[in-house]
Enzyme design. Sequence first.
Site, PDB file in Angstrom:
ATOM      1  N   GLU A 114     -20.396 -19.167  95.402  1.00  0.00           N
ATOM      2  CA  GLU A 114     -21.853 -18.537  94.326  1.00  0.00           C
ATOM      3  C   GLU A 114     -22.966 -19.742  94.737  1.00  0.00           C
ATOM      4  O   GLU A 114     -22.495 -20.759  95.292  1.00  0.00           O
ATOM      5  CB  GLU A 114     -21.781 -18.789  92.966  1.00  0.00           C
ATOM      6  N   LYS A 116     -25.171 -22.704  94.521  1.00  0.00           N
ATOM      7  CA  LYS A 116     -25.157 -24.090  93.400  1.00  0.00           C
ATOM      8  C   LYS A 116     -27.281 -24.348  93.582  1.00  0.00           C
ATOM      9  O   LYS A 116     -28.166 -25.001  94.524  1.00  0.00           O
ATOM     10  CB  LYS A 116     -25.075 -25.079  95.006  1.00  0.00           C
ATOM     11  N   ASP A 118     -30.232 -25.799  91.728  1.00  0.00           N
ATOM     12  CA  ASP A 118     -31.128 -26.593  92.543  1.00  0.00           C
ATOM     13  C   ASP A 118     -31.489 -27.430  90.828  1.00  0.00           C
ATOM     14  O   ASP A 118     -32.694 -27.281  90.930  1.00  0.00           O
ATOM     15  CB  ASP A 118     -32.058 -27.745  93.073  1.00  0.00           C
ATOM     16  N   TYR A 229     -22.667 -20.434  84.974  1.00  0.00           N
ATOM     17  CA  TYR A 229     -21.249 -19.805  85.310  1.00  0.00           C
ATOM     18  C   TYR A 229     -20.024 -20.485  85.289  1.00  0.00           C
ATOM     19  O   TYR A 229     -18.956 -20.361  85.941  1.00  0.00           O
ATOM     20  CB  TYR A 229     -21.786 -20.290  87.104  1.00  0.00           C
ATOM     21  N   LYS A 318     -23.232 -28.166 100.793  1.00  0.00           N
ATOM     22  CA  LYS A 318     -24.679 -28.827 100.758  1.00  0.00           C
ATOM     23  C   LYS A 318     -25.113 -28.454 101.964  1.00  0.00           C
ATOM     24  O   LYS A 318     -24.627 -28.841 103.166  1.00  0.00           O
ATOM     25  CB  LYS A 318     -24.895 -30.657 100.845  1.00  0.00           C
ATOM     26  N   CYS A 412     -62.595 -47.298  94.564  1.00  0.00           N
ATOM     27  CA  CYS A 412     -62.837 -45.581  95.715  1.00  0.00           C
ATOM     28  C   CYS A 412     -63.405 -45.766  97.403  1.00  0.00           C
ATOM     29  O   CYS A 412     -64.334 -46.792  97.554  1.00  0.00           O
ATOM     30  CB  CYS A 412     -64.034 -44.894  95.210  1.00  0.00           C
ATOM     31  N   CYS A 415     -66.940 -44.557  97.746  1.00  0.00           N
ATOM     32  CA  CYS A 415     -68.064 -45.182  97.625  1.00  0.00           C
ATOM     33  C   CYS A 415     -67.660 -46.470  96.798  1.00  0.00           C
ATOM     34  O   CYS A 415     -69.315 -47.343  96.529  1.00  0.00           O
ATOM     35  CB  CYS A 415     -69.017 -43.954  96.294  1.00  0.00           C
ATOM     36  N   CYS A 434     -61.824 -42.289  90.332  1.00  0.00           N
ATOM     37  CA  CYS A 434     -62.674 -43.687  90.652  1.00  0.00           C
ATOM     38  C   CYS A 434     -64.564 -42.409  89.757  1.00  0.00           C
ATOM     39  O   CYS A 434     -63.932 -40.981  89.315  1.00  0.00           O
ATOM     40  CB  CYS A 434     -63.681 -42.267  92.333  1.00  0.00           C
ATOM     41  N   CYS A 439     -70.783 -40.373  93.401  1.00  0.00           N
ATOM     42  CA  CYS A 439     -69.848 -40.143  94.839  1.00  0.00           C
ATOM     43  C   CYS A 439     -69.298 -39.107  95.558  1.00  0.00           C
ATOM     44  O   CYS A 439     -69.464 -38.705  95.366  1.00  0.00           O
ATOM     45  CB  CYS A 439     -68.292 -40.956  94.158  1.00  0.00           C
TER      46      CYS A 439
HETATM   47  S1  IVH Z   1     -19.519 -25.120  89.113  1.00  0.00           S
HETATM   48  C1  IVH Z   1     -16.796 -28.989  86.584  1.00  0.00           C
HETATM   49  N1  IVH Z   1     -21.498 -24.155  89.987  1.00  0.00           N
HETATM   50  O1  IVH Z   1     -24.305 -28.595  90.540  1.00  0.00           O
HETATM   51  C2  IVH Z   1     -17.971 -28.642  87.234  1.00  0.00           C
HETATM   52  N2  IVH Z   1     -21.705 -26.281  89.754  1.00  0.00           N
HETATM   53  O2  IVH Z   1     -23.997 -31.736  92.076  1.00  0.00           O
HETATM   54  C3  IVH Z   1     -18.007 -27.100  87.583  1.00  0.00           C
HETATM   55  N3  IVH Z   1     -24.104 -26.965  90.341  1.00  0.00           N
HETATM   56  O3  IVH Z   1     -22.886 -30.712  88.274  1.00  0.00           O
HETATM   57  C4  IVH Z   1     -19.710 -27.394  88.338  1.00  0.00           C
HETATM   58  N4  IVH Z   1     -24.620 -24.842  90.229  1.00  0.00           N
HETATM   59  O4  IVH Z   1     -24.653 -29.298  87.646  1.00  0.00           O
HETATM   60  C5  IVH Z   1     -20.700 -24.949  89.751  1.00  0.00           C
HETATM   61  N5  IVH Z   1     -22.574 -22.538  90.942  1.00  0.00           N
HETATM   62  C6  IVH Z   1     -22.932 -23.131  90.783  1.00  0.00           C
HETATM   63  C7  IVH Z   1     -23.480 -24.876  90.347  1.00  0.00           C
HETATM   64  C8  IVH Z   1     -23.084 -25.946  90.022  1.00  0.00           C
HETATM   65  C9  IVH Z   1     -25.454 -25.927  90.693  1.00  0.00           C
HETATM   66  C10 IVH Z   1     -24.155 -28.255  89.522  1.00  0.00           C
HETATM   67  C11 IVH Z   1     -23.586 -28.420  88.521  1.00  0.00           C
HETATM   68  C12 IVH Z   1     -22.328 -29.776  88.885  1.00  0.00           C
HETATM   69  C13 IVH Z   1     -23.193 -30.029  90.401  1.00  0.00           C
HETATM   70  C14 IVH Z   1     -22.773 -30.525  91.205  1.00  0.00           C
END
Ligand code: IVH
Length: 681
Positions: A114, A116, A118, A229, A318, A412, A415, A434, A439
């Site tokens: 799934e 990640k 941000d 999640y 990543k 500035c 000016c 400024c 200006c």
């Molecule tokens: S599972 C026990 N699933 O990324 C921790 N984390 O860099 C299980 N994060 O701490 C986390 N998307 O804050 C999980 N689909 C996802 C995520 C996710 C973002 C974050 C989360 C985690 C951090 C680690």
Amino acid sequence: MTLAVAEKRHAELAGEIQAHDYAYYVLAQPKISDREYDVLYRELADLEAAYPQLQTADSPTRRVGGQPSEGFKSIRHAVPMMSLDNTYSPEEVRAFLLRVQKLAAGKELEWTVEPKVDGLAVSLRYEKGVFVQGATRGDGTMGDDITANLRTIRALPLRLRPSKHFPIPEAMEVRGEIYLNLDGFRKLNQERLEAGEETYANPRNTAAGSIKQLDPQVTAKRPLAVALYGVGEFQGEASPTTQVALLEWFRELGLPVPEKLQLARSADEVLTAIGELDKIRHQFNYETDGAVVKLNDLPLRATLGSTSKAPRWAMAYKYTSEQAESRLKAITIQVGRTGALTPVAELEPVLLAGSTVGRATLHNEDELRRKDIRIGDYVIIEKAGEVIPAVVQVVTEKRNGTEQPFEFPRVCPECGTPVAKEKTAGGEGAVWRCANLDCPAQVRGRLEHWCARGAMDIEGGGEVLVTQLVAAGLVRDVADLYRLKAEEVSALPRMGAKSAANFLAGVEASKQRDLWRLLFGLGILHVGTGSAKALARRYESLDQIAKAGVAELTAVEDIGAVIAASVEAWFADPRNKEVIERLRKFGLNFQSSLYRPPEAVVTGGFTGKSFVLTGTLPTLSREQAAAKIEALGGKVSSSVSKKTDYVVVGDDAGSKLEKAQKLGLKILDEAEFLKLCEANA
Ligand code: IVH
């Protein structure tokens, strides 16, 4: 109304609004217009104002944000919030899968992949289905209590929806991320740019800044969302036993989940899924910095357990974003129309994500210091989303000692006026400004802004012409544009008689523009198109706004204290007063077509009721009938639907009448309509 009746109506409204929130935020399939939603919402708020005892913890009105707090309370997570092991290497992903396979001796394993997200990790606590508390990760054991701010996030259900698969648990901590909508982030930055404010560097920091606001009212204005999640503490009878089923259940409960959950049965399938996700992740409305690979089987996860830092059953892969390395030749300072100084990196041109990049924004002085960027440094630049390239870090290994720290100018560069430091709201870094209104950079910036499409929309009034006009001493402020003569403009370098005439025709036409455009065009600090329109809805003319004063302005919907103060200060300045008087003399329009007398937004006997008018009524014009409906708090819409309460018909009513009959709606002629108005007045 008796309390019992109020209670019943309250429950109805709260239920309806919750259903619309779910349709809008979780399913992304809204069923009613924003205005219709607002009508329901207002009725609920009015009811709670009359009967405060009805304001339950899960009432939709709790989302607007209450009083600012002194600080955040610390709370202990019932189950610690861990982090994830992560890697950039596909080989390490294989090694991880193999490791788990060995621990699970012989079992056929399934994996989920799934996005990640941000954002910022959060834990949401629901008791008997009601959202009672939410916290940041903090150090993993103790986090900050951000419940009041979380309540303002519309995508977060304040009450879980019943599911036929599992009962609502006694208590459950739901884990996930808060993020700032990318659309919303771009819009926010666009508005800040328009309002002469500094833009935010990235969605993640802005989300963090937004959720850590001590004033929930500020949080409520930010386009925050959540994706969930996982589960922390759980007290209940039964729950799903796989990640796939868990996320399915979350959706049923009304909890938003990350997009594109993939299931994989081998290492090859896991890596393919990671690749697939990379292809589509830029379409999501949040930034993703990787893929999370998890064991699908939840009981099996429990037997694997975790190390002190991270679970053994999951790993994050990543993605590397498109980056390039270049040398920083110089740092220049751009002065905007409001006098804000922005540092810009002048780079040796380098190819990045398909285009040549020679400049990148450095945002502000604090950002420069934080990253310790020096002239001569090799730096990594990155395109975040589709936004402007930014310098992400310095390659310190490549320093040879000749690099020079940048002295941020105290005057500035355009000016020579000393600059002053100004804190921005929300604390995302400070701006040097400024203050010299003469200006040249500001003069040019104000003129360009006045001519811009979103403001007075004067064609040809771009950077090139404006620079020439200012250099030739023909214009110093926006009012000067209206006394320009054709021969003056056509005498400018590279300017023919025809383009001069076109430009002046545009200037002439701009005299008729609506008030909000003029107001926005004036370039008052913090006043973007949104606030200009808000003011033009509340006030009939520029003169009324000019004399309104802070207290009155702050009471205007969508106008906060910062904007109100800025508007008052602008109109108090004698030089601005003088510009306004000259604009008046040139015949510019100061009246607002958006103006709605405050009486128009009333609640009355028709609040929450929707009307459709069709055909010609015997005595009332369509406008008169609509005015009567709106005066009683009702709403007029143009099409008939199940949601329509009344259809008022006159002669020659066509398909709308037919549809109304088919739906069995209440149909009124003019006389019946007038009677209904009287009964509800
Ligand atoms: S599972 C026990 N699933 O990324 C921790 N984390 O860099 C299980 N994060 O701490 C986390 N998307 O804050 C999980 N689909 C996802 C995520 C996710 C973002 C974050 C989360 C985690 C951090 C680690």
